[in-house]
Structure formats: C-alpha cells, structure tokens
Design a protein around this motif. Sequence first.
Motif, PDB file in Angstrom:
ATOM      1  N   THR A 117       1.992   0.640 -10.502  1.00 22.52           N
ATOM      2  CA  THR A 117       0.864   1.118  -9.708  1.00 22.52           C
ATOM      3  C   THR A 117      -0.432   0.514 -10.234  1.00 22.52           C
ATOM      4  O   THR A 117      -0.744   0.623 -11.425  1.00 22.52           O
ATOM      5  N   PHE A 118      -1.157  -0.127  -9.357  1.00 25.42           N
ATOM      6  CA  PHE A 118      -2.428  -0.753  -9.715  1.00 25.42           C
ATOM      7  C   PHE A 118      -3.529   0.019  -9.007  1.00 25.42           C
ATOM      8  O   PHE A 118      -3.589   0.083  -7.775  1.00 25.42           O
ATOM      9  N   GLU A 119      -4.420   0.625  -9.830  1.00 22.78           N
ATOM     10  CA  GLU A 119      -5.515   1.421  -9.278  1.00 22.78           C
ATOM     11  C   GLU A 119      -6.779   0.574  -9.225  1.00 22.78           C
ATOM     12  O   GLU A 119      -7.321   0.168 -10.251  1.00 22.78           O
TER      13      GLU A 119
ATOM     14  N   SER B  15       0.818  -1.207   0.000  1.00 23.65           N
ATOM     15  CA  SER B  15       0.000   0.000   0.000  1.00 23.65           C
ATOM     16  C   SER B  15       0.855   1.261   0.000  1.00 23.65           C
ATOM     17  O   SER B  15       0.343   2.353  -0.211  1.00 23.65           O
TER      18      SER B  15
ATOM     19  N   PHE C 258       0.966  -0.811  -4.917  1.00 20.59           N
ATOM     20  CA  PHE C 258       2.262  -0.646  -5.575  1.00 20.59           C
ATOM     21  C   PHE C 258       2.944  -2.003  -5.650  1.00 20.59           C
ATOM     22  O   PHE C 258       3.265  -2.609  -4.626  1.00 20.59           O
TER      23      PHE C 258
ATOM     24  N   SER D  30      -8.393   0.359  -3.899  1.00 19.56           N
ATOM     25  CA  SER D  30      -7.319   1.091  -3.237  1.00 19.56           C
ATOM     26  C   SER D  30      -6.077   0.966  -4.108  1.00 19.56           C
ATOM     27  O   SER D  30      -5.980   0.071  -4.951  1.00 19.56           O
ATOM     28  N   THR D  31      -5.140   1.863  -3.936  1.00 17.98           N
ATOM     29  CA  THR D  31      -3.936   1.859  -4.760  1.00 17.98           C
ATOM     30  C   THR D  31      -2.940   0.845  -4.224  1.00 17.98           C
ATOM     31  O   THR D  31      -2.665   0.803  -3.022  1.00 17.98           O
TER      32      THR D  31
END
Length: 431
Positions: free
Chosen positions: A390-392, A362, A398, A395-396
């Motif tokens: 970065t995966f959106e 996170s 990393f 929630s984001t």
Amino acid sequence: MLGLLVIGSITNAQANPRYAGIVVDLEHGEVLYAENADEARYPASLTKMMTMYLTFEALERGDLRLDQALPVSAQAAAMPASKLWLSAGSTISVDTAMRALAVRSANDVAVVVAEALGGSEQRFAHLMTERARELGMSRTTFRNASGLPDDQQITTARDMLTLSVRVIQDFPQYYHYFGLQEFTHRGTRHTSHNRLVRDYPGADGLKTGFIRASGFNVATTAVHNGRRMVAVVMGGFTAASRDTHMASLLDRSFERAALRDHQTWIANTSFSQEYMSFGGSQQAISPPPEPPSRPIMAHIDTSAPVTAAAVEAQWSQTMAPTPSPQGDPLLALIEQERGFASMGSAPAAGGGNWGIQVGAFSQAHQAEQLAQQAAQRLPSEVGGQVAIDTFEGRSTVFRARVVALDEIRARQACQSLQAQGMDCMVVNASL
C-alpha cells in the motif's frame, strides 16, 4: 521502444545491419513492434505482392479475366529462377499466373504479367511505383516486377506492411492466392516457400522473398480469436531463423493484445502510442477505447538506462548460455530479446529484498487478482510470495507484487512473465 517486444537495437544493428521488422494489430492499427521499420531495404520477392495487386485491380476493372491467356515473350522466358520455365510463344492463364507468383514466386511469370498490363516491364515498374505512392508507400521505388536485384529497387518494412494490409482489405476475393501451399502446372506440382502459413497457427497468407542483398524477408498475417496481426520481417540470415523470429513476434503480440483486452496493464492500454491508417475499403481504424477503470502507475525509482555492454554482462551472469547455430546471429537474438525490456540497474546484493511489480491499482482486490495471476504463471523454482503493498500519497495505491526474491531470481521471474506477454518491473521490495 515498445516494452516486451523490444530487441536491443544496438545489438541488432551490429549483428545484422539488414534487419527490419514491424507488427501491427489490424483491429486498431496499433504498432506493437517496430525496429528499423522506415530504413531502406530491398524487397526481393515481396515485390510480387504489388505485381499481384495491380493484376487484381485490372481484374476488377474488367481489363483482364482469370481465364484469359497471357502471351510469354522471349524476355519473360529468359528470366532467371525461380521460375516456371515457360517457353517463348506459349501462354499462361491469369489464374495460373497468380498461383505461380504466390506459390512459386516465378520470375518469368512476373514479366508476363508486367508486359500484359504495362506493355513492358519498365513501364509496369513505373506504374507500380505510382500506385505505391497512392497507397501511402512513400519510400518505395520499383524497377522491376519480380524483385530481382536492382540497387534502385528499395522499400521499407512499414511500406511492405502497408501493401500487405491493402491486399487483405481491398481484395478479399483474391486474397486466397496468398495462402496457397501448392499448385500444379502442366503435370508438375509446385510447393510454397512460405512455411509460416503451413506451420504457424492462424496464419493464412502473404509472401516470402530472398536475394543476397536483402536477406530472407517475409510478410505474414495471422488471426487468433478474431484478431488479425500483420507483420513484416526483413533481413533474416536464413529462412528458418526468419520464420522463428516472426513466430516469436506474433506470439507475443497476440498475448499482449489479449492482456490489454482484460485490462491488466501497468499503465496505458496502448503499447506504443503509434497507429497506422491504411485507407482502402475498410472503415477508418481508431485507437482502442479507454477502459472504465484503469490501473494507475505507482512511482518506482529506476537507474539510468544500461549500455549494451552492461546488458550483455548481466545476461552472462543471470542466464545460462544458449548455443546458437554458427553464422546465424538472428537465432541468438531470438533467445535474448525477451530479456532486454526488463533490464535495469546492474546486479547488486540484496538477499530476499527484491521482487517484481506487475501493476498498481486504486482497488486492493484488483492488485490481489493480478499478483495471484503473475505468481501462477511463474515456474515453481522461482519461489516468492504474493504481496500487496500500500502506497499512501495524494491517493492510496495498491501495488501488486511477488516478493521475497533475490535480485537474480527477480529478474528471471520478470523475464519469464514478459515472455508470456505480461508487463512487469524488477523492484527493491524494501523501498
């Protein structure tokens, strides 16, 4: 199975139907590795750990003294080797008997002890089985005190590990016998069969065993940085391959436990979600606490599990063949086992669009730190670049990656990291 420590069970069953193994982190009772751990096996001279355990109990009750002389019967003197070649009508002290059992694995001495405590070896074997049940060794039956061949004398790797732990926990004052490398009796110096205690860093004791029906067995424990692992391997083709395999399991168990302590896991801090409790004098063992900030797993598309044949085919393409001693498949398994956990889909063309993922977090700095750590551990010829993807989603996330690899190099890189105890997965970095 258990990630890094997995050995292909299909391949093992085909190559060595006698094989069984288990490794436990004694701090929390967590099972780090288990294969065929509950399958029936012959204990061979691992039996003598129980013979010694009952002797230690007798010492604590005051029924025996270490300096007490035990008589040698004609039946004891007639036992086959390995033995001390005791003469009927002679005596041996309890202390020397314990040394002889631990170091020489002396069958004649096992009968001397059995007759002293049980009146007869048959009666003593009954007492051994009763005590085994009380210790939680539900799948173990003893028919003799030595481990010599008997079709009805059976156990499991898990039961032998339980016995090993109880020896360590219940009798620290006598545990040193299991670490002895030699002793002298009537002018003859006897040396230990247990080379792991001599050669493996941090190993301090327990027992080997062999009969033809069992293969080469060993129960081993070692301590690194205050953490104790206890392990059992059964069914080795040779003493050397058994010891090499045990050392490999211990190495990777310690490495994985260290990584867990530093909270660099892809997902859970637990490896297997399986824990053993042993009772005894030690306080109850509990699972490790959750870390305050846990990495979270990003979604990765994976194919269906590959077959054993596909794994073999991939290894022939991605890894240079490593010859193994003729007639000893366990050594070949040792060379292969590190790769099974990272096997996914069959090789496909992909140029430099492949990579490895070592974690998903996170916080970006956490991902950066672990990706750099992974890159530093890789051989220079692997190449690749550190990347934080970065995966959106809700929630984001990393994702810590090393990318710009072709698929073959990505798989080799993951194998290299897993051999060092770091979890990873092969990914198509273009996804």
